[in-house]
Design an enzyme around this catalytic site. Sequence first.
Site, PDB file in Angstrom:
ATOM      1  N   GLY A 231       5.862   1.336  15.605  1.00  0.00           N
ATOM      2  CA  GLY A 231       7.180   1.960  15.618  1.00  0.00           C
ATOM      3  C   GLY A 231       7.099   3.415  16.028  1.00  0.00           C
ATOM      4  O   GLY A 231       7.972   3.931  16.741  1.00  0.00           O
TER       5      GLY A 231
ATOM      6  N   HIS B 122      -4.354   1.581  15.008  1.00  0.00           N
ATOM      7  CA  HIS B 122      -4.106   1.345  13.587  1.00  0.00           C
ATOM      8  C   HIS B 122      -5.122   0.341  13.044  1.00  0.00           C
ATOM      9  O   HIS B 122      -5.875  -0.265  13.805  1.00  0.00           O
ATOM     10  CB  HIS B 122      -2.688   0.821  13.355  1.00  0.00           C
TER      11      HIS B 122
ATOM     12  N   ARG C   6       0.816  -1.217   0.000  1.00  0.00           N
ATOM     13  CA  ARG C   6       0.000   0.000   0.000  1.00  0.00           C
ATOM     14  C   ARG C   6       0.847   1.263   0.000  1.00  0.00           C
ATOM     15  O   ARG C   6       0.604   2.199  -0.767  1.00  0.00           O
ATOM     16  CB  ARG C   6      -0.945   0.003   1.206  1.00  0.00           C
TER      17      ARG C   6
ATOM     18  N   LYS D 291      -2.370  -4.400  10.724  1.00  0.00           N
ATOM     19  CA  LYS D 291      -1.015  -4.019  11.146  1.00  0.00           C
ATOM     20  C   LYS D 291      -0.417  -5.114  12.008  1.00  0.00           C
ATOM     21  O   LYS D 291      -1.060  -5.617  12.929  1.00  0.00           O
ATOM     22  CB  LYS D 291      -1.028  -2.687  11.895  1.00  0.00           C
TER      23      LYS D 291
ATOM     24  N   CYS E 266      11.620   3.336   5.937  1.00  0.00           N
ATOM     25  CA  CYS E 266      10.352   3.670   6.589  1.00  0.00           C
ATOM     26  C   CYS E 266       9.701   2.432   7.206  1.00  0.00           C
ATOM     27  O   CYS E 266       8.524   2.462   7.571  1.00  0.00           O
ATOM     28  CB  CYS E 266       9.403   4.306   5.578  1.00  0.00           C
ATOM     29  N   THR E 267      10.450   1.353   7.306  1.00  0.00           N
ATOM     30  CA  THR E 267       9.952   0.094   7.851  1.00  0.00           C
ATOM     31  C   THR E 267       9.897   0.167   9.371  1.00  0.00           C
ATOM     32  O   THR E 267      10.873   0.575  10.003  1.00  0.00           O
ATOM     33  CB  THR E 267      10.864  -1.071   7.426  1.00  0.00           C
ATOM     34  N   THR E 268       8.780  -0.229   9.961  1.00  0.00           N
ATOM     35  CA  THR E 268       8.667  -0.210  11.420  1.00  0.00           C
ATOM     36  C   THR E 268       8.998  -1.575  11.996  1.00  0.00           C
ATOM     37  O   THR E 268       9.119  -2.562  11.285  1.00  0.00           O
ATOM     38  CB  THR E 268       7.249   0.206  11.849  1.00  0.00           C
TER      39      THR E 268
END
Length: 263
Positions: free
Chosen positions: A155, A145, A11, A149, A89-91
Amino acid sequence: MKIGVIGASGRMGQAVLHEAQTQGLEPAAAIVGAHSTKRGERTVAGLQFIDGSELTAAAVDVLVDFSLPAALPANVELAERLGAPLVVCTTGLAAEQHRLLDRAAVSVPVLYAANTSVGICLLEQLVELASASLPDADIEITEAHHSAKRDGPSGTALVLGEAAARGRGTTLAEVSAGVRGDGLRQAESIGFSVIRAADIIGEHSVLLAQPGERVELNHRVSDRRIFARGALQAAQWLVRQPAGRYRMADSLNLTAHLRKLLV
């Protein structure tokens, strides 16, 4: 500027590709895992989904990673091979994965952002300031969220927890109570509450409470595109930086702005 997006079939990967095109940037590579069933399919701007082994250094100016933590070693290796700045941007990254980013930052610019919203970057600074200014207040962090998720606390919630701990001269590892359950609250601890429901994009709230009053700092997202815009803003800043480890706050110069306001 030529943008390569890692995790391009997800996404957020799709959002970044679309936003790059909207802003007049060049979506240059839609990168997926070597075993992805999406490989070869067409996507934004006529790109085909490819794996990183098919890229050359001339193909991209910067990489934006919205994949999964397990893919980080391969993504870092790709950035190093191409000599490309990397926005991660990976949590849900573990300590060893952060050390991997530190090692990569010796040779390429690396910016890690658990959340690329400009508002969240500002909130992080405000949480640190509030925590330092209210040293006796109890601190609790709530995040919500969508139901798909995977990680929790998010994060971003952990980043806010680190900011709160930093404001008191400690680390989250020393004071975190994790996700709240049964039992009495331990003094000076920072607790988390997690909500997973429907299609909530992202909501974070930091409560600082002391007898007779409380302060609440909130951030709510209503449009997922803000994350794509923030990631691209960071990418455009990062290509002008030398090798090193950076945060979203660096790209926005928020620390300097707050320092000026507080003088």
